[in-house]
Design a protein around this motif. Sequence first.
Motif, short mmCIF file in Angstrom:
data_model
loop_
_atom_site.label_atom_id
_atom_site.label_comp_id
_atom_site.label_asym_id
_atom_site.label_seq_id
_atom_site.Cartn_x
_atom_site.Cartn_y
_atom_site.Cartn_z
N MET A 58 -21.59 4.35 -10.94
CA MET A 58 -21.03 4.00 -12.40
C MET A 58 -19.44 3.59 -12.32
O MET A 58 -18.76 4.47 -11.37
N ARG A 59 -19.08 2.67 -13.11
CA ARG A 59 -17.66 2.20 -12.91
C ARG A 59 -16.68 2.49 -13.81
O ARG A 59 -16.33 2.57 -14.68
N LEU A 60 -15.97 3.70 -13.26
CA LEU A 60 -15.20 4.55 -13.76
C LEU A 60 -13.79 4.74 -13.00
O LEU A 60 -13.81 4.45 -11.62
N GLY A 61 -12.71 5.13 -13.58
CA GLY A 61 -11.50 5.31 -12.76
C GLY A 61 -10.52 4.04 -12.78
O GLY A 61 -9.46 4.24 -11.89
N THR A 62 -10.98 2.82 -13.26
CA THR A 62 -10.13 1.76 -13.34
C THR A 62 -8.82 2.16 -14.07
O THR A 62 -7.65 1.50 -13.34
N ALA A 63 -8.74 2.98 -15.17
CA ALA A 63 -7.51 3.07 -15.92
C ALA A 63 -6.51 3.95 -14.92
O ALA A 63 -5.30 3.82 -14.96
N PHE A 64 -7.18 4.99 -14.21
CA PHE A 64 -6.21 5.65 -13.11
C PHE A 64 -5.75 4.73 -12.00
O PHE A 64 -4.42 4.82 -11.75
N LEU A 65 -6.46 3.74 -11.67
CA LEU A 65 -5.83 2.64 -10.46
C LEU A 65 -5.09 1.70 -11.01
O LEU A 65 -4.02 1.64 -10.49
N ARG A 66 -5.19 1.53 -12.45
CA ARG A 66 -4.25 0.75 -13.00
C ARG A 66 -2.78 1.48 -13.16
O ARG A 66 -1.93 1.06 -12.87
N GLN A 67 -2.95 2.68 -13.76
CA GLN A 67 -1.77 3.48 -13.70
C GLN A 67 -1.10 3.72 -12.50
O GLN A 67 0.26 3.66 -12.62
N THR A 68 -1.81 4.03 -11.23
CA THR A 68 -1.13 4.00 -10.20
C THR A 68 -0.55 2.94 -9.62
O THR A 68 0.70 2.67 -9.23
N ALA A 69 -1.26 1.60 -10.10
CA ALA A 69 -0.41 0.32 -9.74
C ALA A 69 0.95 0.22 -10.45
O ALA A 69 1.94 -0.31 -10.01
N ILE A 70 0.95 0.43 -11.75
CA ILE A 70 2.07 0.47 -12.78
C ILE A 70 3.13 1.20 -12.08
O ILE A 70 4.15 0.99 -11.92
N GLU A 71 2.92 2.54 -11.59
CA GLU A 71 3.77 3.39 -11.14
C GLU A 71 4.41 2.84 -9.88
O GLU A 71 5.56 3.13 -9.58
N LEU A 72 3.64 2.09 -8.90
CA LEU A 72 4.19 1.67 -7.70
C LEU A 72 4.95 0.64 -8.13
O LEU A 72 5.97 0.36 -7.25
N ARG A 73 4.61 -0.33 -9.09
CA ARG A 73 5.27 -1.48 -9.23
C ARG A 73 6.64 -1.22 -9.76
O ARG A 73 7.81 -1.58 -9.68
N ALA A 74 6.63 0.08 -10.53
CA ALA A 74 7.72 0.39 -11.29
C ALA A 74 8.65 1.36 -10.17
O ALA A 74 9.95 1.52 -10.57
N SER A 75 8.22 1.77 -9.13
CA SER A 75 9.22 2.43 -8.23
C SER A 75 10.15 1.67 -7.36
O SER A 75 9.90 0.50 -7.16
N TYR A 76 11.01 2.33 -7.04
CA TYR A 76 12.17 1.45 -6.55
C TYR A 76 12.10 1.76 -4.90
O TYR A 76 12.64 1.04 -4.18
N TRP A 77 11.00 2.53 -4.54
CA TRP A 77 11.00 2.78 -3.26
C TRP A 77 9.83 2.37 -2.32
O TRP A 77 9.69 2.24 -1.07
N PHE A 78 8.79 1.80 -2.98
CA PHE A 78 7.75 1.24 -2.48
C PHE A 78 7.82 -0.10 -1.55
O PHE A 78 7.36 0.05 -0.45
N ILE A 79 8.41 -0.98 -1.96
CA ILE A 79 8.66 -2.28 -1.25
C ILE A 79 9.58 -1.87 0.17
O ILE A 79 9.17 -2.25 1.26
N PRO A 80 10.63 -0.99 -0.16
CA PRO A 80 11.58 -0.71 0.94
C PRO A 80 10.91 0.24 2.00
O PRO A 80 10.62 0.03 3.33
N ALA A 81 9.92 1.15 1.43
CA ALA A 81 9.15 1.86 2.37
C ALA A 81 8.29 1.06 3.12
O ALA A 81 7.84 1.17 4.36
N ALA A 82 7.52 0.05 2.69
CA ALA A 82 6.56 -0.84 3.24
C ALA A 82 7.22 -1.48 4.25
O ALA A 82 6.73 -1.63 5.40
N LEU A 83 8.43 -2.12 3.86
CA LEU A 83 9.17 -2.88 5.09
C LEU A 83 9.44 -2.12 6.09
O LEU A 83 9.58 -2.61 7.17
N VAL A 84 9.96 -0.77 5.86
CA VAL A 84 10.29 -0.09 7.12
C VAL A 84 9.02 0.30 7.71
O VAL A 84 9.14 0.26 9.11
#
Length: 418
Positions: free
Chosen positions: A1-27
């Motif tokens: 059953m294809r569920l949980g996409t809204a949660f994944l979308r919200q997680t992606a939104i929070e990662l995109r809005a976070s100031y730490w994700f790209i710096p942490a990935a580069l580190v």
Amino acid sequence: MRLGTAFLRQTAIELRASYWFIPAALVLCAIALSFALGWVDRHPWVTSFLPDGFFSAKPEDARATLGVIASASIGVAGVMFSITIVAVTFASGQHGPRLIGNFMRDRGAQWSLGILMATFVFALMVLRAVEGAGPGANSHAYVPQVSLWTALILSLMSVGTTIYFIHHVPDTIDIANLIAALGRQLCLRVRQPDLVVPEAARGLRPEREQPVWEVKAGKPGYVRAVDPDGMAEIAVRESLRITLLAPPGSFVSSAEAAFRVEGGPPADEIAAALRKTIAIGEGKTVEQNTLFLVEQLVEMAARALSPGVNDPFTAVYCMNWLHAALIARLEAGEEEPEKAEMEEEEEPGLVVLPRLSWRELLEQSLGACLPYARPDPLAGAALRKLLGRLHGHAAGPDKAAVSRLLKRLEAPQEGDRT
């Protein structure tokens, strides 16, 4: 059953809005690169293709160089973070607190901080691998030459990044650029609906019209993401008509209804599955919510026209971009009166999603600016001109909506802000 996409979308939104994700990935990438180049330095045959004498740094020289690179990069990163906080504080206080998310999502600032932090971490990782010659006869000095040159290259990148960042920050908080960025994004978003009914749920109807029941949201907050495909999967499998009552951007309490279900008896399993198709958070986001962009431009216009600021030209900039978005929506050809009437007469499918109409967009944008612009001569004249131009592009009920706004502008109504 294809569920949980809204949660994944919200997680992606929070990662995109976070100031730490790209710096942490580069580190993390810098740490991985230091180990990879360490392996290269331990295998002399890898560097045998380079000219003799290309790598000739001594241990003490390498330590001094890497120490300068590390200390300089972390110092500049601290200054860069301070500049960012000052810019965010200024912009949120001057133009509105809802703009903080735009600065947090700014890729230029995230990459700039990430490059400097990655340079610092890489220099430290290489510094620990430098070995000096000991007193013993079997002790040999070791300098990871390839890693050292890579650290020098990263330091040059950091210099360029610093120059870019110093230009980028004032360019970002410039009011004209800030409004234009929101306006361009809005013009792109209005050309297509935020939510689209999946093809699998179109043209179908439930086996029974009754019973009708509602699914509560389950927790309070703003609806941040919706999964139409998950709703369609439930509707088709259970032969139900599901109507979304809480579109993205709306606030719901735990006891308020988020869905209306037709065609089947109440079931806890269906209710739980439906709740997974929406993500509820603390605030609004621009994802699947075009009106949030409109609200930001209206807020900037309202603040500019407040007695404490008294900047009508900024308000005019905002209204110009709102007018451009309305024209872009008309050019998309989605608000033809005949087509709209036909769609209203058609029986909905198994999934019913709210749709932002052109008249609602008009009321939420220029209509919301009207009570603030009317008392100001410059802003009122600009709004009158924009509505006149819009009146020439619209047709049918849309033209009538513009005419009503023009009448409100000319004849103030009781209850409007003065």
